[in-house]
Design a protein around this motif. Sequence first.
Motif, PDB file in Angstrom:
ATOM      1  N   ARG A 149       0.849  -1.187   0.000  1.00  0.00           N
ATOM      2  CA  ARG A 149       0.000   0.000   0.000  1.00  0.00           C
ATOM      3  C   ARG A 149       0.889   1.244   0.000  1.00  0.00           C
ATOM      4  O   ARG A 149       1.906   1.285   0.700  1.00  0.00           O
ATOM      5  CB  ARG A 149      -0.916   0.024   1.229  1.00  0.00           C
ATOM      6  N   VAL A 181       1.090   4.848   1.223  1.00  0.00           N
ATOM      7  CA  VAL A 181       0.422   5.620   2.279  1.00  0.00           C
ATOM      8  C   VAL A 181       1.094   6.970   2.464  1.00  0.00           C
ATOM      9  O   VAL A 181       2.290   7.141   2.213  1.00  0.00           O
ATOM     10  CB  VAL A 181       0.416   4.850   3.618  1.00  0.00           C
ATOM     11  N   ARG A 182       0.284   7.922   2.921  1.00  0.00           N
ATOM     12  CA  ARG A 182       0.789   9.233   3.351  1.00  0.00           C
ATOM     13  C   ARG A 182       0.113   9.579   4.673  1.00  0.00           C
ATOM     14  O   ARG A 182      -1.014   9.155   4.929  1.00  0.00           O
ATOM     15  CB  ARG A 182       0.498  10.302   2.297  1.00  0.00           C
ATOM     16  N   LEU A 183       0.812  10.339   5.491  1.00  0.00           N
ATOM     17  CA  LEU A 183       0.315  10.647   6.832  1.00  0.00           C
ATOM     18  C   LEU A 183       0.116  12.145   7.025  1.00  0.00           C
ATOM     19  O   LEU A 183       0.846  12.960   6.472  1.00  0.00           O
ATOM     20  CB  LEU A 183       1.302  10.139   7.897  1.00  0.00           C
ATOM     21  N   ARG A 184      -0.873  12.459   7.851  1.00  0.00           N
ATOM     22  CA  ARG A 184      -1.061  13.808   8.358  1.00  0.00           C
ATOM     23  C   ARG A 184      -1.211  13.677   9.867  1.00  0.00           C
ATOM     24  O   ARG A 184      -2.144  13.028  10.345  1.00  0.00           O
ATOM     25  CB  ARG A 184      -2.298  14.463   7.739  1.00  0.00           C
ATOM     26  N   PHE A 204      -0.755  16.300   3.386  1.00  0.00           N
ATOM     27  CA  PHE A 204      -0.181  15.011   3.779  1.00  0.00           C
ATOM     28  C   PHE A 204       1.312  14.973   3.435  1.00  0.00           C
ATOM     29  O   PHE A 204       1.798  15.698   2.570  1.00  0.00           O
ATOM     30  CB  PHE A 204      -0.905  13.857   3.080  1.00  0.00           C
ATOM     31  N   LEU A 207       7.390   2.769   9.462  1.00  0.00           N
ATOM     32  CA  LEU A 207       6.146   3.090  10.165  1.00  0.00           C
ATOM     33  C   LEU A 207       6.059   2.302  11.471  1.00  0.00           C
ATOM     34  O   LEU A 207       6.500   1.153  11.549  1.00  0.00           O
ATOM     35  CB  LEU A 207       4.929   2.766   9.300  1.00  0.00           C
ATOM     36  N   VAL A 216       0.594   2.451  13.382  1.00  0.00           N
ATOM     37  CA  VAL A 216       0.244   3.080  12.106  1.00  0.00           C
ATOM     38  C   VAL A 216       0.118   2.018  11.022  1.00  0.00           C
ATOM     39  O   VAL A 216      -0.811   2.051  10.195  1.00  0.00           O
ATOM     40  CB  VAL A 216       1.290   4.141  11.718  1.00  0.00           C
ATOM     41  N   ALA A 261      -3.132   1.180   8.834  1.00  0.00           N
ATOM     42  CA  ALA A 261      -3.096   1.340   7.377  1.00  0.00           C
ATOM     43  C   ALA A 261      -3.669   0.119   6.670  1.00  0.00           C
ATOM     44  O   ALA A 261      -4.350   0.237   5.643  1.00  0.00           O
ATOM     45  CB  ALA A 261      -1.657   1.592   6.918  1.00  0.00           C
ATOM     46  N   ALA A 298      -3.010  10.382  13.950  1.00  0.00           N
ATOM     47  CA  ALA A 298      -2.546  10.367  12.563  1.00  0.00           C
ATOM     48  C   ALA A 298      -3.686   9.969  11.633  1.00  0.00           C
ATOM     49  O   ALA A 298      -4.400   8.988  11.892  1.00  0.00           O
ATOM     50  CB  ALA A 298      -1.377   9.401  12.394  1.00  0.00           C
ATOM     51  N   ILE A 336      -4.402   8.566   7.960  1.00  0.00           N
ATOM     52  CA  ILE A 336      -3.668   7.778   6.966  1.00  0.00           C
ATOM     53  C   ILE A 336      -4.400   7.875   5.635  1.00  0.00           C
ATOM     54  O   ILE A 336      -5.604   7.588   5.555  1.00  0.00           O
ATOM     55  CB  ILE A 336      -3.561   6.308   7.404  1.00  0.00           C
ATOM     56  N   ILE A 351      -4.535   6.336   1.908  1.00  0.00           N
ATOM     57  CA  ILE A 351      -4.121   5.238   1.038  1.00  0.00           C
ATOM     58  C   ILE A 351      -4.267   5.709  -0.402  1.00  0.00           C
ATOM     59  O   ILE A 351      -5.378   5.928  -0.891  1.00  0.00           O
ATOM     60  CB  ILE A 351      -4.980   3.976   1.261  1.00  0.00           C
TER      61      ILE A 351
END
Length: 651
Positions: free
Chosen positions: A187, A189-192, A544, A558, A562, A566, A587, A589, A591
């Motif tokens: 996957r 993924v990006r995080l904020r 993100f 990660l 997290v 995800a 957080a 996530i 996708i």
Amino acid sequence: MFDFIRTHQRLMQLILLILVVPSFVFLGISGYSFVTADPAIAEIGRATVTREEFIQAQRNQLQQMQESSQGRFDPALLDNPQARQALLDQLIDRKLQIAVATQNHFSVSDGALRRAISAMPQLQVDGQFSPDRYHEVLTSYGLTPRDFEAGQRAELALDRVLGPVRDTALLPAPVLDGLKRALTEERTVRLRVFKAEDHVKEVQVTDQDIQAWYDGHQDALRLPEQVSADYLVLDEAAALASVPALEESQLKDYYEQNKALYVVPARVNVSHILIKLPAGASDDVVKTAQTKAAEIVTRLRAEPSKFAELARKESQDAGTSRDGGRLGWIQRGTLPLTMEQAVFALKQGEISDPVKGPEGYHVFMADEVQPEKGETFEQARPKVEEEVRRQLAADRYADMATKLTSLVYDNPTSLDPAAKELGLQIRHAGGIARERLLSVDEAGKDAASASGDSAILGDVRVRQALFSSQVLTDKQNSGVIEISPDTMTVVRVRDVTPSHVPPLDQVRDHIRAQLTDERARAAAVAEGEKVLAELQAQPVSEGFGEPAKVSRLNPAGLSKDVLDAAFSIEADKTPAFGGVTLPRAYAIILIDEIRPGMTDTPALDGLGLQMARVWGGVEQQAVLAELRQQLGVKMTDEGRRLIEQGDGGPN
């Protein structure tokens, strides 16, 4: 390695005993006897687990833990209902297997027994079963072949109860394929991240809040019983401090005897040309060779830069001629005396006269000359003194350790005699509980956890000693406790503080910080959840971080929380969003993409075998659970009391 075995024979014997005679670890040979008059703590059909069997199993379990941790294992870890129940379950499971093996008349042939014993690596020499080794091992444990073979025959018979379940366990192919797909699914993924620290300034904590929290969390605030202790530490520093002033002559003698440690001897980087002489050469042949060598010297002194070229043409040393005659760096003691004298008489770039050696005449050139260099005695004196003092301190340490043991024994109610005799300082620290060292917030500024001796005072053996009846109740010194090969201590209880809830003023700042942290974290979570709801209603990808491709096999940095979040997001289409609460943040996530994994990756080659073992373990537990139902396992009142209250702890 052999020194370790010689000095740790009891440990090695225990390890070998566990390896060779696993059936005796918990129950001993008597464990194969099915009739006993001891009080029962559990009933398994017609069989029982007796109180004495359980207590002996506890002792054996503790002994194994202490041996494997070299005395650092804390017995308190086994002195709780959960640990006692786990041990009892092991004994019950064993009795179940004995009952099934007995009812079904499981037996093992003599041939199978011989094959099993012969295959034990501990009884082999050079990969072959050794009768001498076999009898040597049994004799060392006081076992006869008859007793040992009876135990092993029983072990093999018991293995027929669960062995077929374990050995035939096979993970269903669809399950294994699903695991592989799950492990390799990738996957993007990006995080904020919404951090709690960003909300700290907006948090307000009142005195009323602190009082309410204090009143509602008395159990959480309660401190365990603790002691403050006086103690002595004998270590390398103490031994060094005891070394008397050194005579100058001692230091000079050590310097001369170990000069190579401080002085680099002279050396010459030298090249040569060899004109060989055959064994038993006539005078004419010798004269001819000498003349040729002299001619080479004349030519080289006129043009020293031609040395390498001439060596390739004229030198009869096949090993160096191709490299222009280079011999490399030479130190004194490397060459025969006459050759060495000629080489070390040269200055850089000089050509020697012909020098006769064992193989013929040599012409040497000094490519580079390095004179003796290093430290004079005066320059090296601090290092010399440090090393001499360190060596003397090692001898002093052994002597002081012997005296410390004697002085503590002869004066059980005071540390003063030992401190005065050995020049040690009596140290003090507080906040030492049975299970841990209390923090400065809990115990004050003299807390052991904040001292330079925290590693010593936090050692489980030290805490055990402080809370033993001899030290805690009788107010005597502990014995000498060896923390490491170069550190030992003796402790004595000064004061005892019962378990108590500290006054509000002592913990006010702690409560304020905790409430601030909790509320800041709650604010971060609330903000994050609000933004997540907005994104799920109207997806956008702004704000993100950088994308990362992750799988369960490759988390790409990660955290587990997290990563789990995800892969828990169900995404029929992307982008998809999810959230996870972290210790001090929230957080979101994102996708971006989901790709099926490559199930034929080499990283998964052993997965089937590993999971088959796990599956076999699960099936064994299922069989044992069914056997418990069939045979009727029941705890007695004595058993329930023993599990809940213990028997004073393992000892």
